[in-house]
Scaffold this motif. Structure first.
Motif, PDB file in Angstrom:
ATOM      1  N   LEU A 375       0.816  -1.211   0.000  1.00  0.00           N
ATOM      2  CA  LEU A 375       0.000   0.000   0.000  1.00  0.00           C
ATOM      3  C   LEU A 375       0.851   1.263   0.000  1.00  0.00           C
ATOM      4  O   LEU A 375       0.417   2.308  -0.486  1.00  0.00           O
ATOM      5  N   GLY A 376       2.056   1.170   0.539  1.00  0.00           N
ATOM      6  CA  GLY A 376       2.916   2.343   0.597  1.00  0.00           C
ATOM      7  C   GLY A 376       3.408   2.808  -0.755  1.00  0.00           C
ATOM      8  O   GLY A 376       3.966   3.909  -0.864  1.00  0.00           O
ATOM      9  N   LYS A 377       3.217   2.003  -1.803  1.00  0.00           N
ATOM     10  CA  LYS A 377       3.663   2.374  -3.140  1.00  0.00           C
ATOM     11  C   LYS A 377       2.500   2.599  -4.101  1.00  0.00           C
ATOM     12  O   LYS A 377       2.698   2.637  -5.308  1.00  0.00           O
ATOM     13  N   LEU A 378       1.294   2.723  -3.548  1.00  0.00           N
ATOM     14  CA  LEU A 378       0.111   2.934  -4.381  1.00  0.00           C
ATOM     15  C   LEU A 378      -0.504   4.284  -4.066  1.00  0.00           C
ATOM     16  O   LEU A 378      -0.060   5.008  -3.180  1.00  0.00           O
ATOM     17  N   GLY A 379      -1.567   4.613  -4.775  1.00  0.00           N
ATOM     18  CA  GLY A 379      -2.264   5.867  -4.536  1.00  0.00           C
ATOM     19  C   GLY A 379      -2.722   6.508  -5.837  1.00  0.00           C
ATOM     20  O   GLY A 379      -2.087   6.369  -6.886  1.00  0.00           O
ATOM     21  N   GLY A 380      -3.852   7.221  -5.768  1.00  0.00           N
ATOM     22  CA  GLY A 380      -4.335   7.979  -6.907  1.00  0.00           C
ATOM     23  C   GLY A 380      -4.809   7.167  -8.087  1.00  0.00           C
ATOM     24  O   GLY A 380      -4.966   7.707  -9.188  1.00  0.00           O
ATOM     25  N   LEU A 381      -5.079   5.872  -7.908  1.00  0.00           N
ATOM     26  CA  LEU A 381      -5.429   5.025  -9.048  1.00  0.00           C
ATOM     27  C   LEU A 381      -6.834   5.267  -9.572  1.00  0.00           C
ATOM     28  O   LEU A 381      -7.190   4.735 -10.628  1.00  0.00           O
ATOM     29  N   ILE A 382      -7.635   6.051  -8.874  1.00  0.00           N
ATOM     30  CA  ILE A 382      -8.977   6.321  -9.377  1.00  0.00           C
ATOM     31  C   ILE A 382      -8.922   7.115 -10.684  1.00  0.00           C
ATOM     32  O   ILE A 382      -9.870   7.085 -11.488  1.00  0.00           O
ATOM     33  N   ARG A 383      -7.813   7.803 -10.939  1.00  0.00           N
ATOM     34  CA  ARG A 383      -7.674   8.563 -12.181  1.00  0.00           C
ATOM     35  C   ARG A 383      -7.326   7.663 -13.363  1.00  0.00           C
ATOM     36  O   ARG A 383      -7.857   7.837 -14.458  1.00  0.00           O
ATOM     37  N   SER A 384      -6.427   6.701 -13.145  1.00  0.00           N
ATOM     38  CA  SER A 384      -5.983   5.856 -14.257  1.00  0.00           C
ATOM     39  C   SER A 384      -6.791   4.569 -14.388  1.00  0.00           C
ATOM     40  O   SER A 384      -6.848   3.985 -15.470  1.00  0.00           O
ATOM     41  N   THR A 385      -7.420   4.113 -13.321  1.00  0.00           N
ATOM     42  CA  THR A 385      -8.234   2.891 -13.369  1.00  0.00           C
ATOM     43  C   THR A 385      -9.610   3.169 -12.759  1.00  0.00           C
ATOM     44  O   THR A 385      -9.969   2.603 -11.725  1.00  0.00           O
ATOM     45  N   PRO A 386     -10.404   4.039 -13.378  1.00  0.00           N
ATOM     46  CA  PRO A 386     -11.697   4.401 -12.776  1.00  0.00           C
ATOM     47  C   PRO A 386     -12.671   3.243 -12.679  1.00  0.00           C
ATOM     48  O   PRO A 386     -13.440   3.143 -11.715  1.00  0.00           O
ATOM     49  N   TRP A 387     -12.671   2.334 -13.660  1.00  0.00           N
ATOM     50  CA  TRP A 387     -13.584   1.190 -13.608  1.00  0.00           C
ATOM     51  C   TRP A 387     -13.329   0.358 -12.359  1.00  0.00           C
ATOM     52  O   TRP A 387     -14.251   0.015 -11.608  1.00  0.00           O
ATOM     53  N   VAL A 388     -12.087   0.002 -12.147  1.00  0.00           N
ATOM     54  CA  VAL A 388     -11.729  -0.812 -10.980  1.00  0.00           C
ATOM     55  C   VAL A 388     -12.073  -0.074  -9.697  1.00  0.00           C
ATOM     56  O   VAL A 388     -12.616  -0.652  -8.746  1.00  0.00           O
ATOM     57  N   THR A 470       0.396   5.693 -15.451  1.00  0.00           N
ATOM     58  CA  THR A 470       0.148   4.993 -16.719  1.00  0.00           C
ATOM     59  C   THR A 470      -0.488   3.624 -16.509  1.00  0.00           C
ATOM     60  O   THR A 470      -0.488   2.797 -17.428  1.00  0.00           O
ATOM     61  N   ALA A 471      -1.023   3.364 -15.317  1.00  0.00           N
ATOM     62  CA  ALA A 471      -1.655   2.068 -15.046  1.00  0.00           C
ATOM     63  C   ALA A 471      -2.867   1.869 -15.946  1.00  0.00           C
ATOM     64  O   ALA A 471      -3.618   2.811 -16.234  1.00  0.00           O
ATOM     65  N   ARG A 472      -3.069   0.635 -16.402  1.00  0.00           N
ATOM     66  CA  ARG A 472      -4.172   0.327 -17.312  1.00  0.00           C
ATOM     67  C   ARG A 472      -5.377  -0.177 -16.527  1.00  0.00           C
ATOM     68  O   ARG A 472      -5.244  -0.917 -15.548  1.00  0.00           O
ATOM     69  N   ASP A 473      -6.549   0.192 -16.980  1.00  0.00           N
ATOM     70  CA  ASP A 473      -7.787  -0.222 -16.331  1.00  0.00           C
ATOM     71  C   ASP A 473      -8.095  -1.684 -16.673  1.00  0.00           C
ATOM     72  O   ASP A 473      -7.446  -2.302 -17.519  1.00  0.00           O
ATOM     73  N   ALA A 474      -9.108  -2.221 -16.015  1.00  0.00           N
ATOM     74  CA  ALA A 474      -9.478  -3.621 -16.217  1.00  0.00           C
ATOM     75  C   ALA A 474     -10.006  -3.840 -17.631  1.00  0.00           C
ATOM     76  O   ALA A 474     -10.568  -2.936 -18.269  1.00  0.00           O
ATOM     77  N   GLY A 475      -9.835  -5.086 -18.119  1.00  0.00           N
ATOM     78  CA  GLY A 475     -10.340  -5.450 -19.435  1.00  0.00           C
ATOM     79  C   GLY A 475     -11.813  -5.841 -19.396  1.00  0.00           C
ATOM     80  O   GLY A 475     -12.472  -5.799 -18.361  1.00  0.00           O
ATOM     81  N   ARG A 476     -12.339  -6.273 -20.554  1.00  0.00           N
ATOM     82  CA  ARG A 476     -13.771  -6.589 -20.659  1.00  0.00           C
ATOM     83  C   ARG A 476     -14.174  -7.731 -19.745  1.00  0.00           C
ATOM     84  O   ARG A 476     -15.175  -7.656 -19.028  1.00  0.00           O
ATOM     85  N   TRP A 477     -13.410  -8.844 -19.793  1.00  0.00           N
ATOM     86  CA  TRP A 477     -13.768  -9.998 -18.974  1.00  0.00           C
ATOM     87  C   TRP A 477     -13.704  -9.650 -17.490  1.00  0.00           C
ATOM     88  O   TRP A 477     -14.581 -10.058 -16.712  1.00  0.00           O
TER      89      TRP A 477
END
Length: 670
Positions: A375-388, A470-477
């Motif tokens: 968790l100490g290396k994460l954060g702000g992912l709602i911008r790059s992975t909004p679906w997840v 630059t994290a990618r959001d989840a795919g279709r499946w």
């Protein structure tokens, strides 16, 4: 055509089992054909999960069905039974596995440990064995399916077996699983009462004395508790769940743990004829200790999958506490209250299967997108992975027990069971019940605190690493599987009356009482006992929240005429803001570490004024490792060394051992 029309619901459940096994076998023949396995076989497994859910939904309201499969030993066929209890757990298995299987179609990657075809076989054997556990109607079939479930899940946990930590986690899980299996086998040995007939029908016909019934209860608690992860048998769970691939973690935490709950309910309320009140006291104490222990450890974790694993321990503790209260009420003949407590436990079984599976799938998406679990290396992912982020938020809200989602309903019903009890005949229990209710409220509050930490540190704030942008959001499946589980969380929150009516046949089978008629009498208002005592309207609550949001939006539009003004947040007078200034997972957990310090074995690495690179580190460990498991490991190692002295590799020594053994046997028979 007429033969198909005469098929029973049990036959259709077996069709699903056979279909899952067939999918696994096809995976072996397509060992390294990644696209076939991921895009066709796993979705097919999800379709069969939906079919199982539909069959079980009908079977809950149908009468029991039995069958005998001649696939065991010549004199030991498999006896199967589909009744309301087994149908309910089949619903849980089918619904959760459908979402996880579809998610798995987009999750697995090439070159990650076990070949995809072999992983497909292990995965679907795991699903089929869980169904077999729930349908088994004799000890032989039950233990075969139970061991198959343990072995297949072991291979799934160690899918990435090249990593030593994963192998150690898998071996620890297998060891605890087999210790529990031995206890379950001994429990069945007690229940058959020296008749030699290990069918469940024979066990139901036995009348055990209070002593032997208590022995069976203790063995069942040990055996099924080891699989469920109750304290102090929990030690494998926070190691195995993070080691497994995320879809496997979802199935193990969301579904496999519930097979242990099923086994305990089967033994306590079906194979046994009477319950003693102190059994419920033991279950209450262990359940509350497990819930508090799990939520406190979850609050201080910095690994997102370990956090969810300890959260599963907390939820299992709540379920065991509800079962304990059911036993207390049943022992004193309070059938309606026993039905209320059992309904709360079963409701939590279902909703935990959905939201915990959803949360583990969300962590899988984060792990693939970032390569980080810390968790100490994460954060702000709602911008790059909004679906997840938004789908995971539904699981977080359900896990935190907030309305109008399913987690609130199950915990609210459990609190009703404790708060609205009349005077129990035992004064000690009468005094302790309010204390237990307070502890459950504390656990629920800490669970909400933990989920705020989980979601906030991962998805909110600013990215703590450059690669997160630059994290990618989840795919279709992956999206489809998560949406299925999220819809389940919403449905259990908005339709509690309908779901309680599904649970009603189970409670009537186990405690001869139910809430179906009571809750149906008040329309859309959920009142488990009486409207004047406690009621809850989920749809009304949702409409109120929606109206509040709409009113706020209209006021903003009316007062500001739709203008939007953006400004930087208050920076405490320090303008050079960086991601390091926002709250961390360690900072979130610090108050819990201080308040509940006796729970932890902590080691601190403190900086000194002379350090060129000062570092502060806190390591939180489990006391049970050092109090219980390490001494046992040392004792076993010492015993192994002593036994090893007997193996000298000389034939004369072995003949001497045989001669001494023969003399001893002759002396005994003399």
């Amino acid at each position: 055509m007429n033969d198909v029309a005469r098929w029973g619901l049990l036959d259709w459940a077996l069709v699903v089992v056979a279909a899952w096994l067939l999918v696994g076998v096809v995976g072996v023949f397509a060992l390294r054909r990644f696209r076939l396995v991921s895009h066709y076989l796993f979705p097919a497994g999800g379709v069969f999960g939906v079919l199982l859910f539909g069959v079980a939904l009908i079977a809950v309201f149908a009468g029991p069905e039995v069958a005998v499969l001649r696939i065991g030993l010549p004199t030991l066929p498999f006896h199967l039974r589909l009744d309301a209890l087994s149908a309910f757990f089949l619903m849980v298995i089918g619904c959760a596995s459908a979402g996880v299987s579809v998610f798995a179609a987009g999750y697995f990657r090439r070159g990650e440990g076990t070949p995809p075809g072999l992983l497909c076989l292990e995965y679907h054997v795991f699903l089929a064995s869980m169904v077999g556990v729930v349908l088994a109607d004799d000890a032989y079939a039950f233990m075969v399916m139970w061991e198959t479930m343990a072995l297949s899940s072991f291979f799934l946990v160690t899918a990435n077996h090249r990593i030593p930590e994963i192998r150690r986690a898998g071996y620890l899980y297998l060891l605890v699983a087999h210790v529990g299996a031995i206890a379950i086998l001994m429990c069945f040995g007690v229940l058959q009462a020296n008749t030699g007939d290990y069918s469940f029908a024979n066990m139901r016909a036995q009348q055990l004395s209070p002593f032997w019934a208590s022995v069976a209860f203790g063995l069942a608690l040990l055996g099924f508790g080891a699989k469920a992860g109750i304290v102090p048998l929990h030690i494998w769970l926070p190691e195995a769940h993070p080691a497994a691939p995320s879809p496997v973690s979802a199935l193990m935490s969301g579904v496999m743990l519930k097979t242990a709950v099923y086994g305990l309910l089967r033994v306590l309320f079906d194979l046994q004829h009477a319950q003693l009140w102190w059994w419920g006291g033991v279950l209450l104490a262990i359940g509350l200790a497990t819930a508090l222990f799990g939520v406190v450890f979850a609050a201080v974790q910095v690994d997102m999958k370990r956090l969810l694993a300890y959260s599963s321990i907390e939820n299992i503790g709540l379920i065991f506490a509800g079962i304990g209260l059911t036993v207390v009420f049943s022992a004193y003949g309070m059938k309606p209250l026993a039905a209320l407590a059992l309904t709360a436990s079963l409701y939590h079984v279902a909703v935990h299967a959905l939201f915990k599976s959803l949360l583990f799938l969300g962590t899988g998406c984060v792990l693939h997108a970032t390569g980080e679990r810390n968790l100490g290396k994460l954060g702000g992912l709602i911008r790059s992975t909004p679906w997840v982020a938004w789908i995971t938020l539904l699981g977080v809200l359900a896990s935190a027990g907030l309305p109008p989602l399913g987690g609130f309903v199950s915990e609210w019903l459990l609190l009703q069971s404790f708060l609205f009890t009349p005077g129990l005949p035992d004064p000690v229990l009468n005094m302790l019940i309010p204390l237990v209710a307070a502890l459950i409220a504390l656990v629920a509050a800490l669970a909400g605190y933990t989920m705020v930490k989980f979601f906030g540190v991962i998805f909110l704030g600013r990215p703590r690493e450059e690669k997160l942008a630059t994290a990618r959001d989840a795919g279709r499946w992956e999206r489809l599987g998560m949406v299925w589980l999220a819809l389940g969380c919403v449905a259990l929150g908005l339709l509690p009356i309908q779901f309680i009516q599904m649970i009603d046949p189970v409670t009537r089978q186990l405690v001869a009482a139910g809430l179906g008629e009571t809750v149906a009498a008040h329309g859309w208002l959920l009142a488990p006992t009486a409207v004047e005592r406690a009621s809850y309207g989920p749809v009304i609550f949702l409409l109120g929240v929606a109206a509040s949001f709409l009113l706020a939006w209209l006021l903003v539009r009316w007062l500001y005429h739709g203008r939007v003004r953006r400004a930087p947040p208050w920076d405490c007078g320090y303008a050079a803001q960086t991601a390091r200034m926002q709250d961390t997972a360690e900072g979130f957990g610090q108050p819990i570490r201080q308040i509940f310090e006796p729970f932890f074995r902590m080691q601190r690495e403190l900086p000194t004024p002379f350090d060129t690179e000062p570092r502060y580190r806190v390591t939180v460990d489990d006391h049970f490792w050092h109090w219980l498991y390490l001494p046992i490991a040392a004792l076993v190692a010492q015993a192994s060394r002593l036994v090893g002295l007997l193996q000298q590799g000389r034939i004369a020594i072995y003949l001497l051992y045989s001669f001494i053994t023969l003399l001893a046997m002759l002396w005994v028979v003399r």
